[in-house]
Motif scaffolding. Structure first.
Motif, PDB file in Angstrom:
ATOM      1  N   GLU A  55       0.861  -1.179   0.000  1.00 15.54           N
ATOM      2  CA  GLU A  55       0.000   0.000   0.000  1.00 15.54           C
ATOM      3  C   GLU A  55       0.900   1.233   0.000  1.00 15.54           C
ATOM      4  OE1 GLU A  55      -2.175   2.699  -0.511  1.00 15.54           O
ATOM      5  OE2 GLU A  55      -3.353   0.838  -0.379  1.00 15.54           O
ATOM      6  N   LYS A  62      -5.434   3.485   6.345  1.00 15.48           N
ATOM      7  CA  LYS A  62      -5.395   3.094   4.935  1.00 15.48           C
ATOM      8  C   LYS A  62      -4.857   1.687   4.780  1.00 15.48           C
ATOM      9  CE  LYS A  62      -5.566   3.547   0.462  1.00 15.48           C
ATOM     10  NZ  LYS A  62      -6.879   3.485  -0.249  1.00 15.48           N
ATOM     11  N   LEU A  65      -7.556  -0.736   5.824  1.00 19.40           N
ATOM     12  CA  LEU A  65      -8.598  -0.825   4.787  1.00 19.40           C
ATOM     13  C   LEU A  65      -8.129  -1.667   3.606  1.00 19.40           C
ATOM     14  CD1 LEU A  65      -9.869   2.862   4.863  1.00 19.40           C
ATOM     15  CD2 LEU A  65     -11.212   0.841   5.482  1.00 19.40           C
ATOM     16  N   THR A  66      -6.859  -1.546   3.257  1.00 27.66           N
ATOM     17  CA  THR A  66      -6.309  -2.348   2.161  1.00 27.66           C
ATOM     18  C   THR A  66      -6.336  -3.827   2.514  1.00 27.66           C
ATOM     19  OG1 THR A  66      -4.890  -0.544   1.400  1.00 27.66           O
ATOM     20  CG2 THR A  66      -4.237  -2.781   0.778  1.00 27.66           C
ATOM     21  N   GLN A 169      -8.363   6.937   7.480  1.00 24.75           N
ATOM     22  CA  GLN A 169      -7.175   6.421   6.815  1.00 24.75           C
ATOM     23  C   GLN A 169      -5.887   6.653   7.584  1.00 24.75           C
ATOM     24  OE1 GLN A 169      -6.998   7.493   2.659  1.00 24.75           O
ATOM     25  NE2 GLN A 169      -9.110   6.888   2.278  1.00 24.75           N
ATOM     26  N   ASN A 170      -5.974   7.216   8.787  1.00 28.22           N
ATOM     27  CA  ASN A 170      -4.729   7.386   9.536  1.00 28.22           C
ATOM     28  C   ASN A 170      -4.923   7.212  11.031  1.00 28.22           C
ATOM     29  OD1 ASN A 170      -5.678  10.169  10.213  1.00 28.22           O
ATOM     30  ND2 ASN A 170      -5.185  10.568   8.069  1.00 28.22           N
ATOM     31  N   TRP A 173      -8.286   5.646  13.192  1.00 31.50           N
ATOM     32  CA  TRP A 173      -8.850   4.329  12.895  1.00 31.50           C
ATOM     33  C   TRP A 173      -9.387   3.604  14.132  1.00 31.50           C
ATOM     34  CZ3 TRP A 173     -10.119   1.183   8.862  1.00 31.50           C
ATOM     35  CH2 TRP A 173     -10.247  -0.179   9.132  1.00 31.50           C
TER      36      TRP A 173
END
Length: 226
Positions: A55, A62, A65-66, A169-170, A173
């Protein structure tokens, strides 16, 4: 129950192999999300038997999520997803304690609480300890929760996690997940987990930018979902 693990990792070549090797064998897949590392994190993780995803966009959320997106495309979905850091500050073998309340008592989410466990001296900085106290106190006041920690070592039912619609995304979370779980009425609990000094320098608590960035994002997330 089928259990998968996601480990976000950025420059953890000296620790990631130890983390993977200490994960209990009942885990089906260990997914390491290589978040733009410039060292041998990817190679070490692959050699230790993990599935490694790349990623390029930086960010803890992020990376998570990936990993979730990859797992969502598997033919057989997991029953439980566990999140674990790659710096070897947690004790991966305590994963069994995390999943037990879900497997035996049908809890939806379990947070590994460093506040309830044994912390090695120096394993958490003063800003970390204060930030956890402030965040959990605000959640208790606003959302009527009983969390004692924002610990990244946590387990949650896969279907319950996907229903939350995670987006951060950081730095936000972990607290986003806890706030959304509380608002959704999920059955949650905490178990004590032990904590030791990480291998290497923290990308968050080890820098002034990281400390202030994380603090701001956590407080903003609490306000945003209020």
């Amino acid at each position: 129950m089928k259990i998968d693990v996601i480990i976000p990792a950025f420059n953890e070549e000296n620790s990631i192999g130890k983390v993977i090797n200490d994960i209990p064998k009942l885990v089906r897949n260990v997914v390491v999300v290589n978040n733009r590392s410039t060292d041998l994190t990817k190679e070490v993780a692959q050699n230790a038997g993990a599935i490694v995803l790349d990623e390029l966009q930086m960010g803890y959320g992020k990376a998570c999520l990936t990993g979730m997106d990859f797992i969502s495309k598997q033919k057989v979905l997991p029953d439980i997803l566990v999140f674990l850091d790659g710096d070897y500050s947690d004790y991966p073998e305590q994963l069994l304690d995390l999943v037990k309340p879900i497997m035996e008592d049908d809890f939806d989410m379990v947070i590994g609480s460093r506040a309830l466990g044994n912390r090695e001296s120096g394993s958490m900085t003063i800003p970390q300890v204060f930030g956890n106290w402030l965040s959990t106190s605000l959640m208790r006041l606003i959302y009527k929760t009983s969390y004692t920690d924002l610990g990244p070592f946590r387990a949650i039912k896969w279907d319950k996690l996907t229903a939350l619609g995670m987006v951060d995304q950081n730095y936000g979370w972990t607290i986003e997940m806890q706030i959304k779980a509380a608002k959704a009425g999920y059955k949650t609990t905490e178990v004590p987990v032990d904590y030791k000094k990480r291998i290497g320098i923290s990308k968050v608590s080890g820098t002034v930018k990281g400390v202030f960035g994380a603090g701001y994002k956590i407080l903003w997330t609490i306000y945003k979902y209020w």
